[in-house]
Enzyme design. Sequence first.
Site, PDB file in Angstrom:
ATOM      1  N   TRP A   1       0.808  -1.221   0.000  1.00  0.00           N
ATOM      2  CA  TRP A   1       0.000   0.000   0.000  1.00  0.00           C
ATOM      3  C   TRP A   1       0.839   1.268   0.000  1.00  0.00           C
ATOM      4  O   TRP A   1       0.302   2.351  -0.215  1.00  0.00           O
ATOM      5  CB  TRP A   1      -0.916   0.017   1.228  1.00  0.00           C
ATOM      6  CG  TRP A   1      -0.243  -0.370   2.515  1.00  0.00           C
ATOM      7  CD1 TRP A   1      -0.303  -1.584   3.143  1.00  0.00           C
ATOM      8  CD2 TRP A   1       0.615   0.441   3.328  1.00  0.00           C
ATOM      9  NE1 TRP A   1       0.455  -1.579   4.285  1.00  0.00           N
ATOM     10  CE2 TRP A   1       1.035  -0.345   4.431  1.00  0.00           C
ATOM     11  CE3 TRP A   1       1.067   1.758   3.247  1.00  0.00           C
ATOM     12  CZ2 TRP A   1       1.886   0.142   5.433  1.00  0.00           C
ATOM     13  CZ3 TRP A   1       1.913   2.247   4.238  1.00  0.00           C
ATOM     14  CH2 TRP A   1       2.311   1.445   5.314  1.00  0.00           C
ATOM     15  N   ASN A   2       2.121   1.194   0.249  1.00  0.00           N
ATOM     16  CA  ASN A   2       2.888   2.433   0.443  1.00  0.00           C
ATOM     17  C   ASN A   2       3.183   3.167  -0.858  1.00  0.00           C
ATOM     18  O   ASN A   2       3.250   4.393  -0.889  1.00  0.00           O
ATOM     19  CB  ASN A   2       4.184   2.156   1.213  1.00  0.00           C
ATOM     20  CG  ASN A   2       5.101   1.207   0.486  1.00  0.00           C
ATOM     21  OD1 ASN A   2       4.659   0.216  -0.118  1.00  0.00           O
ATOM     22  ND2 ASN A   2       6.388   1.475   0.530  1.00  0.00           N
TER      23      ASN A   2
ATOM     24  N   LYS B   1      -2.632  -8.597  -7.497  1.00  0.00           N
ATOM     25  CA  LYS B   1      -3.370  -8.487  -6.233  1.00  0.00           C
ATOM     26  C   LYS B   1      -2.764  -7.303  -5.465  1.00  0.00           C
ATOM     27  O   LYS B   1      -1.687  -7.413  -4.888  1.00  0.00           O
ATOM     28  CB  LYS B   1      -3.250  -9.771  -5.417  1.00  0.00           C
ATOM     29  CG  LYS B   1      -3.616  -9.629  -3.929  1.00  0.00           C
ATOM     30  CD  LYS B   1      -5.024  -9.138  -3.682  1.00  0.00           C
ATOM     31  CE  LYS B   1      -5.336  -9.057  -2.194  1.00  0.00           C
ATOM     32  NZ  LYS B   1      -4.672  -7.915  -1.521  1.00  0.00           N
TER      33      LYS B   1
ATOM     34  N   GLU C   1      -5.265  -4.259   0.095  1.00  0.00           N
ATOM     35  CA  GLU C   1      -6.673  -3.925   0.296  1.00  0.00           C
ATOM     36  C   GLU C   1      -6.864  -2.509   0.823  1.00  0.00           C
ATOM     37  O   GLU C   1      -7.967  -1.954   0.737  1.00  0.00           O
ATOM     38  CB  GLU C   1      -7.341  -4.941   1.218  1.00  0.00           C
ATOM     39  CG  GLU C   1      -6.676  -5.160   2.549  1.00  0.00           C
ATOM     40  CD  GLU C   1      -5.591  -6.232   2.524  1.00  0.00           C
ATOM     41  OE1 GLU C   1      -5.317  -6.784   3.590  1.00  0.00           O
ATOM     42  OE2 GLU C   1      -5.019  -6.489   1.430  1.00  0.00           O
TER      43      GLU C   1
ATOM     44  N   GLY D   1       6.447  -6.744   0.271  1.00  0.00           N
ATOM     45  CA  GLY D   1       5.706  -6.627   1.520  1.00  0.00           C
ATOM     46  C   GLY D   1       6.563  -7.004   2.709  1.00  0.00           C
ATOM     47  O   GLY D   1       7.790  -6.904   2.671  1.00  0.00           O
ATOM     48  N   SER D   2       5.916  -7.483   3.757  1.00  0.00           N
ATOM     49  CA  SER D   2       6.602  -7.757   5.018  1.00  0.00           C
ATOM     50  C   SER D   2       7.408  -9.050   4.959  1.00  0.00           C
ATOM     51  O   SER D   2       7.123  -9.948   4.153  1.00  0.00           O
ATOM     52  CB  SER D   2       5.593  -7.847   6.160  1.00  0.00           C
ATOM     53  OG  SER D   2       4.831  -9.045   6.063  1.00  0.00           O
TER      54      SER D   2
ATOM     55  N   GLU E   1      10.774  -8.805  -2.391  1.00  0.00           N
ATOM     56  CA  GLU E   1      11.306  -7.525  -1.907  1.00  0.00           C
ATOM     57  C   GLU E   1      10.614  -7.252  -0.582  1.00  0.00           C
ATOM     58  O   GLU E   1       9.435  -6.907  -0.543  1.00  0.00           O
ATOM     59  CB  GLU E   1      11.047  -6.420  -2.928  1.00  0.00           C
ATOM     60  CG  GLU E   1      11.861  -5.171  -2.670  1.00  0.00           C
ATOM     61  CD  GLU E   1      11.167  -4.228  -1.709  1.00  0.00           C
ATOM     62  OE1 GLU E   1      11.528  -4.249  -0.504  1.00  0.00           O
ATOM     63  OE2 GLU E   1      10.291  -3.486  -2.143  1.00  0.00           O
TER      64      GLU E   1
ATOM     65  N   CYS F   1      10.196   1.448   1.687  1.00  0.00           N
ATOM     66  CA  CYS F   1      11.081   0.337   2.056  1.00  0.00           C
ATOM     67  C   CYS F   1      12.546   0.756   2.083  1.00  0.00           C
ATOM     68  O   CYS F   1      13.349   0.157   2.805  1.00  0.00           O
ATOM     69  CB  CYS F   1      10.873  -0.844   1.125  1.00  0.00           C
ATOM     70  SG  CYS F   1      11.080  -0.455  -0.617  1.00  0.00           S
TER      71      CYS F   1
ATOM     72  N   GLU G   1      11.549  -3.195  11.777  1.00  0.00           N
ATOM     73  CA  GLU G   1      11.569  -2.075  10.837  1.00  0.00           C
ATOM     74  C   GLU G   1      10.484  -1.080  11.244  1.00  0.00           C
ATOM     75  O   GLU G   1       9.305  -1.452  11.340  1.00  0.00           O
ATOM     76  CB  GLU G   1      11.307  -2.584   9.421  1.00  0.00           C
ATOM     77  CG  GLU G   1      11.236  -1.494   8.373  1.00  0.00           C
ATOM     78  CD  GLU G   1      10.829  -2.019   7.003  1.00  0.00           C
ATOM     79  OE1 GLU G   1      10.981  -1.272   6.030  1.00  0.00           O
ATOM     80  OE2 GLU G   1      10.345  -3.177   6.921  1.00  0.00           O
TER      81      GLU G   1
END
Length: 478
Positions: free
Chosen positions: A154-155, A178, A181, A231-232, A253, A287, A384
Amino acid sequence: MDNRTCPYPTLGLYIAGDWIDDTGNGVIPVLDPATETRIGLLPKATARHLDMLLDAAANASAAWGRMPVQERAAFLCAAADLLRARSDAIAAVVTLEQGKPLAEARSEVLRSADLIEWNADAAVALFESEGTRIDGGNAISLVPVGPVAAFTPWNVPVLSPARKISMALAAGCTCILKPAEETPGSAVELIRAFADAGLPAGVLGLALGDPAFISDHLIRSSVIRKVTFTGSVPVGKHLAALAGSVMKPVTMELGGHNPVLVLQDADIEKVAKASALGKFRNAGQICTSPTRFYVHTSKFDDFVEAFAAETARLQVGNGFDPENHVGPVASERRLHAIETLVSDTLGKGATLVTGGARLGSTGYFYAPTILTGVDGESAFMRDEPFGPVAGVFSFETVAEGLALCNQSSLGLAAYVFAASDIDANKAAAGMDSGIVGINSFSVSRPDLPFGGVKDSGYGREGGVEGLKAFLVTKVVAR
């Protein structure tokens, strides 16, 4: 334009060239992080929808892969032109659902257009130079890996999907996206640009809804031949294990806890100004955002003072107000994570230089925060921050500074600030990370490979290396 007047797109799945806003499987509310009001309802894809997406991607795969690369590139360049023409409207959607200042959102949309165009041109050059070579009568060719499942955060809700989609499509792969959300409207607008550019049906699909359900269904499908995720770390490890169990190549990533090494000869005022802008851009939700600042002990006090002064100049508020430099964090969950991290770190003896609290009672605003004296066992050192929080530390020797920089299990980006190019290059060589910026926090460009080491993932996006990640080498031996 403000939050009240910004039009938000109707959210729907994009399957085989059609938009479907079927809400029979339930919906997920989409919130404006600046006001906490609902701005949209995200329809949740069913297994039937996902199978339709998979069938469409499979049916379009062969023709798209055989299409001359110059024709594929033309579709991508047309989509990039549409993004530029619609940049103001799309930027408003980004700000509404993600929170970043409108100028940052517009820059993201325009950078996405440039990135798409670069991948189109690079694919043409790659296939013309290396597409097929004859070696002793044997043919060695680059061919598309096949349909791709792409999962994005989302960032940067336009840039990350644009990177993955354009690399996959330029290489000749079909793609199912995808998006997060929290930011589906940005993805809808991006997909619409490709659709309006005339992209053949099935080449690109959009899945919305429950992330665990969708990722499991897509990755397990025999149709999907490649997985790319941003993502995470925990989710990335789970998806990598799932892909490995069905023998799918992946690009991961997974973010970073990015150190900055400020050497003794660095210009502290310039570094402090760059650090405030680099750290708190997008409320620190990038990130590659710098998080751990290691400053030579002789310059430590000067840097902290200057960094705090530059940070104090940043105005926090609604991203639609051009006077604001920092918007809200993206969600209530992120706000709570930052509050918990700062509270734990202060509880373990850290000193609060500035910030350290939520701003207001409405919207997910958090003050840009600087900490010193951070304990090695604190939450800040383990996790993080992914928010507007920075820690500043001191070091005596370059060897000590590098050891401190490299102590994290993450290794995406690192930064060196120094007056001497020789010293800066020596320090960069000692950084255990996939990307090192020298005297700059700008390290993400279309022509450069992007990715990390250690828990920050593996594989590369961007550059020719990123395109090749969507290709396999096929040999016809004689």
